[in-house]
Design a protein around this motif. Structure first.
Motif, PDB file in Angstrom:
ATOM      1  N   VAL A 249       2.797  -1.293   0.446  1.00 52.22           N
ATOM      2  CA  VAL A 249       2.626  -2.322   1.487  1.00 52.22           C
ATOM      3  C   VAL A 249       2.902  -1.761   2.872  1.00 52.22           C
ATOM      4  N   ALA A 250       3.560  -0.616   2.945  1.00 56.38           N
ATOM      5  CA  ALA A 250       3.846  -0.022   4.257  1.00 56.38           C
ATOM      6  C   ALA A 250       2.561   0.351   4.980  1.00 56.38           C
ATOM      7  N   ALA A 251       1.514   0.638   4.229  1.00 49.99           N
ATOM      8  CA  ALA A 251       0.237   0.979   4.855  1.00 49.99           C
ATOM      9  C   ALA A 251      -0.324  -0.191   5.655  1.00 49.99           C
ATOM     10  N   LEU A 252       0.110  -1.412   5.347  1.00 49.02           N
ATOM     11  CA  LEU A 252      -0.350  -2.589   6.061  1.00 49.02           C
ATOM     12  C   LEU A 252       0.562  -2.967   7.218  1.00 49.02           C
ATOM     13  N   ALA A 253       1.781  -2.423   7.201  1.00 52.33           N
ATOM     14  CA  ALA A 253       2.789  -2.911   8.142  1.00 52.33           C
ATOM     15  C   ALA A 253       3.121  -1.949   9.267  1.00 52.33           C
ATOM     16  N   TYR A 318       0.776   4.302  -1.332  1.00 52.53           N
ATOM     17  CA  TYR A 318       0.434   4.228   0.087  1.00 52.53           C
ATOM     18  C   TYR A 318      -1.000   4.703   0.318  1.00 52.53           C
ATOM     19  N   ALA A 319      -1.359   5.818  -0.321  1.00 46.58           N
ATOM     20  CA  ALA A 319      -2.697   6.369  -0.144  1.00 46.58           C
ATOM     21  C   ALA A 319      -3.772   5.411  -0.649  1.00 46.58           C
ATOM     22  N   LEU A 324      -8.191   1.756   0.551  1.00 41.50           N
ATOM     23  CA  LEU A 324      -8.938   0.578   0.131  1.00 41.50           C
ATOM     24  C   LEU A 324      -8.819  -0.613   1.070  1.00 41.50           C
ATOM     25  N   VAL A 325      -7.716  -0.697   1.799  1.00 48.66           N
ATOM     26  CA  VAL A 325      -7.456  -1.909   2.565  1.00 48.66           C
ATOM     27  C   VAL A 325      -7.507  -1.679   4.069  1.00 48.66           C
TER      28      VAL A 325
END
Length: 328
Positions: A249-253, A318-319, A324-325
């Motif tokens: 979820v860190a990839a979004l934050a 994370y990757a 994807l997102v």
């Protein structure tokens, strides 16, 4: 990559010693010696302290980390990272590991010091006072390691020479994906490679790839320790490592990290790994007469392996989320 340099040299040297039939302790010892020598070239980062001093004295828009790394680029990966320098320094360090106080021992020590003085002189003539200063730090560090090995172990000087050579020669390769290539052949000139190896055109994916290489190196070193000490690596991984998947979820934050700005990513993902590895009921055990506490050996091994596994799970998560997102 500082840790990776040392652990790669340690792992390969210990694995070769184990393959050659060495007992556990000398195999781990020669690996440790190679690992220490592999870390010595980065003594040139000491000059980066100048950047911090200037930052504190003058202030400015740059933060402390930026000032530190900005100053380090002045001399980092130059004379101490040369394969030619390593080929001369390793025999010198081996000569300084000769034991005894006889005239022969003193002569070998003087010969080793003469080789190191020659390296300092070459650095001064070819690259100036700053390069000579860094070479002095490099030589002094190697002397301390060599003399310490001579006093506290029974490793032969030839073994120390080979461990030093492997450590010094293995170091520059780890820098190919994280910065400017080292000065491979100083003072003879550099080969054609003049820029870092790009793992991916996306700077974030490049960082993730470089981080994965470092993590694989650490895992390799742990696996070698498990092999040499006759432990089961599969039994050492705790299921807590799966919690690392939450890090996706860190990839979004947070802002996508790059080589230039990666502190938030590195510290946070390592923090997740440490939490997964350290939190366990059996980590501490009493010892001594005053009921003090210390971790058991098996718990330390399990913690290290579980931490690395958790970081690996977190990295993959994370990757995946990033690919994807997160919009390109």
């Amino acid at each position: 990559m500082f840790v990776g340099h040392a652990l790669l040299a340690f792992a390969v040297a210990a694995l070769v010693a184990d393959w050659r039939g060495w007992d556990r302790r000398p195999a781990l010892l020669v690996g440790a010696v190679a690992g220490v020598f592999a870390a010595i070239p980065d003594i040139d980062v000491a000059y980066a302290l100048v950047g911090l001093l200037e930052w504190q004295a003058l202030g400015g828009e740059l933060g402390a980390p930026a000032a530190f790394w900005g100053a380090s680029r002045v001399i980092h990966r130059s004379v101490t990272h040369s394969l030619v320098v390593g080929a001369v320094a390793a025999p010198a360090f081996g000569l300084l590991a000769v034991r005894g106080r006889a005239a022969r021992s003193r002569a070998t020590h003087l010969a080793g010091i003469a080789l190191l003085v020659a390296l300092v002189a070459v650095a001064l003539v070819w690259d100036g006072p700053l390069a000579a200063f860094v070479m002095v730090l490099f030589a002094a560090s190697g002397v301390l390691v060599s003399r310490g090995v001579a006093r506290r172990s029974t490793l032969a000087p030839t073994t120390v020479t080979l461990a030093a050579l492997w450590g010094l020669w293995s170091h520059p390769w780890g820098d190919l994906v994280t910065g400017a290539p080292p000065d491979w052949l100083f003072p003879l000139g550099s080969p054609g490679l003049e820029s870092r190896v790009v793992l991916h055109s996306d700077p974030t994916l490049h960082l993730l790839g470089a981080f994965a290489i470092e993590l694989a190196t650490i895992a390799f070193a742990i696996a070698v320790v498990y092999r040499v000490t006759d432990r089961s690596i599969l039994a050492g991984v705790d299921r807590r490592a799966a919690v690392g998947a939450v890090y996706g979820v860190a990839a979004l934050a947070v802002t996508p990290p790059t080589l230039e700005v990666s502190y938030h990513f590195v510290f946070s993902i390592l923090g997740v790994g440490l939490l997964c590895g350290v939190v366990q009921e059996s980590y501490w055990r009493p010892f001594g007469t005053r009921d003090r506490w210390r971790p058991s050996v098996d718990a330390v091994f399990e913690t290290g392996l579980t931490t690395v596994a958790a970081v690996a799970v977190a990295l993959v998560a994370y990757a995946i989320v990033y690919l994807l997102v997160v919009p390109s």
